[in-house]
Write a protein that holds these residues in place. Structure first.
Motif, PDB file in Angstrom:
ATOM      1  N   MET A 191       0.813  -1.214   0.000  1.00 61.46           N
ATOM      2  CA  MET A 191       0.000   0.000   0.000  1.00 61.46           C
ATOM      3  C   MET A 191       0.853   1.274   0.000  1.00 61.46           C
ATOM      4  SD  MET A 191      -3.109  -1.102   2.543  1.00 61.46           S
ATOM      5  CE  MET A 191      -3.966  -2.659   2.306  1.00 61.46           C
ATOM      6  N   ARG A 192       1.423   1.698  -1.205  1.00 59.88           N
ATOM      7  CA  ARG A 192       0.835   1.278  -2.452  1.00 59.88           C
ATOM      8  C   ARG A 192       1.861   1.165  -3.590  1.00 59.88           C
ATOM      9  NH1 ARG A 192      -2.900   6.417  -2.442  1.00 59.88           N
ATOM     10  NH2 ARG A 192      -1.148   7.034  -1.127  1.00 59.88           N
ATOM     11  N   GLN A 195       7.495  -2.479  10.250  1.00 56.17           N
ATOM     12  CA  GLN A 195       6.435  -3.022  11.099  1.00 56.17           C
ATOM     13  C   GLN A 195       5.088  -3.119  10.399  1.00 56.17           C
ATOM     14  OE1 GLN A 195       7.334  -4.139  14.229  1.00 56.17           O
ATOM     15  NE2 GLN A 195       9.348  -3.601  13.419  1.00 56.17           N
ATOM     16  N   ALA A 196       5.025  -2.749   9.120  1.00 61.19           N
ATOM     17  CA  ALA A 196       3.742  -2.731   8.407  1.00 61.19           C
ATOM     18  C   ALA A 196       3.217  -4.150   8.221  1.00 61.19           C
ATOM     19  CB  ALA A 196       3.912  -2.043   7.062  1.00 61.19           C
ATOM     20  N   ASP A 197       2.087  -4.447   8.835  1.00 62.30           N
ATOM     21  CA  ASP A 197       1.610  -5.826   8.799  1.00 62.30           C
ATOM     22  C   ASP A 197       1.111  -6.223   7.416  1.00 62.30           C
ATOM     23  OD1 ASP A 197       1.364  -8.247  10.211  1.00 62.30           O
ATOM     24  OD2 ASP A 197      -0.799  -7.991  10.354  1.00 62.30           O
ATOM     25  N   GLU A 198       0.647  -5.251   6.612  1.00 61.66           N
ATOM     26  CA  GLU A 198       0.222  -5.610   5.258  1.00 61.66           C
ATOM     27  C   GLU A 198       1.417  -6.081   4.426  1.00 61.66           C
ATOM     28  OE1 GLU A 198       1.422  -1.320   4.869  1.00 61.66           O
ATOM     29  OE2 GLU A 198       0.430  -2.569   6.373  1.00 61.66           O
ATOM     30  N   ALA A 206      -2.181   0.863   7.601  1.00 59.86           N
ATOM     31  CA  ALA A 206      -2.162   1.507   6.284  1.00 59.86           C
ATOM     32  C   ALA A 206      -3.522   1.427   5.611  1.00 59.86           C
ATOM     33  CB  ALA A 206      -1.099   0.861   5.402  1.00 59.86           C
ATOM     34  N   ALA A 207      -4.161   0.253   5.698  1.00 56.16           N
ATOM     35  CA  ALA A 207      -5.483   0.107   5.096  1.00 56.16           C
ATOM     36  C   ALA A 207      -6.484   1.057   5.744  1.00 56.16           C
ATOM     37  CB  ALA A 207      -5.957  -1.336   5.224  1.00 56.16           C
ATOM     38  N   LEU A 258      -7.947  -2.574  -4.440  1.00 52.83           N
ATOM     39  CA  LEU A 258      -7.015  -2.885  -5.528  1.00 52.83           C
ATOM     40  C   LEU A 258      -5.711  -3.455  -4.982  1.00 52.83           C
ATOM     41  CD1 LEU A 258      -7.564   0.224  -7.835  1.00 52.83           C
ATOM     42  CD2 LEU A 258      -8.387  -2.114  -8.205  1.00 52.83           C
ATOM     43  N   CYS A 259      -5.273  -2.967  -3.828  1.00 51.37           N
ATOM     44  CA  CYS A 259      -4.044  -3.470  -3.215  1.00 51.37           C
ATOM     45  C   CYS A 259      -4.203  -4.891  -2.675  1.00 51.37           C
ATOM     46  CB  CYS A 259      -3.593  -2.548  -2.087  1.00 51.37           C
ATOM     47  SG  CYS A 259      -2.981  -0.933  -2.642  1.00 51.37           S
ATOM     48  N   LEU A 260      -5.434  -5.307  -2.439  1.00 50.88           N
ATOM     49  CA  LEU A 260      -5.699  -6.624  -1.866  1.00 50.88           C
ATOM     50  C   LEU A 260      -6.169  -7.646  -2.900  1.00 50.88           C
ATOM     51  CD1 LEU A 260      -7.395  -5.582   1.496  1.00 50.88           C
ATOM     52  CD2 LEU A 260      -5.003  -6.138   1.060  1.00 50.88           C
TER      53      LEU A 260
END
Length: 233
Positions: free
Chosen positions: A24-25, A144-147, A178-179, A197-199
């Motif tokens: 993202m993104r 640390q971004a979990d996505e 982030a989401a 769209l990112c998912l």
């Protein structure tokens, strides 16, 4: 496959194979650009470099994070990019995390940039290269971004277990900070469809390989066979 998951700041040596993840993104946007026919993407070190490159190459397209700015043609949004013609053009991309991560591993023998939209193609390329050790660079939120971690772990698992289910990994990404920030409009330069769209898993049938070309870090699509076909030799 020995998979390591590190933030940009935790890179202490040049990895042999690096997968740089920005869901993202940045690398969702990059995949969309290639999906719409862009020839290549130059990953810029700074906003000033991005503008300087565009000044030298008037037909190139420059994009950045955040709100629109003078000199830049687009912002780092897959939803907004869908309506922009990049067919046959070079895109110059500068983002807060993704491009920084790719440049940090520029000396690696193989650098892949990835998000969920190219997950399977990325995993397949790792399999065909028989990569024993892979460093996944988690770019967002200081590592640390979990996505990004969820996507990295999904690709790593998919590289060794082709039948891995994406659902749990996508759920983590959907619940990430982030989401939430994108959905709530905390970030600028956002389209309402960006999170969805990112998912999207395996939207595109190519991996994305970055390599140095005349001192510039250049990202190009690497076509893979049909996802239902056999791995390439």
């Amino acid at each position: 496959m020995d998979a390591r998951f590190v933030g940009i700041a935790d890179l202490v040596e040049v990895p042999s194979v690096a997968v740089v993840v920005d869901v993202m993104r940045a690398f969702t946007v990059a995949a969309w650009a290639f999906g719409q026919g862009a020839e290549k993407i130059v990953l810029a070190e700074s906003l000033d470099e991005a503008l300087a490159l565009k000044a030298r190459h008037r037909d190139w397209v420059a994009l950045k994070d955040g709100p629109p700015a003078p000199g830049f043609d687009m912002v780092n949004s897959p939803g907004l990019l869908r309506s922009f013609d990049v067919g046959g053009r070079t895109v110059v991309q500068k983002t807060t995390a993704g491009t920084v991560g790719a440049l940090a591993v520029r000396e690696a023998s193989l650098v892949l940039c990835a998000g969920f939209v190219v997950a399977e193609a990325t995993a397949r390329l790792l399999r065909t290269r028989n990569s024993d050790s892979v460093t996944f660079v988690v770019t967002g939120d200081d590592g640390q971004a979990d996505e990004d971690l969820a996507c990295a772990q999904y690709i790593a698992r998919r590289a060794t277990e082709a039948g891995t289910d994406a659902a749990g990994f996508l759920r983590r990404a959907a619940e990430s900070r982030a989401a939430s920030e994108l959905a709530e409009g905390v970030r600028q330069g956002v389209h309402p469809d960006d999170v969805a769209l990112c998912l999207e898993v395996d939207r595109f049938p190519f991996a994305m390989v970055a390599a140095l070309e005349d001192s510039l870090m250049v990202l190009r699509p690497h076509a893979m066979p049909s996802l239902t076909g056999e791995d390439p030799v």
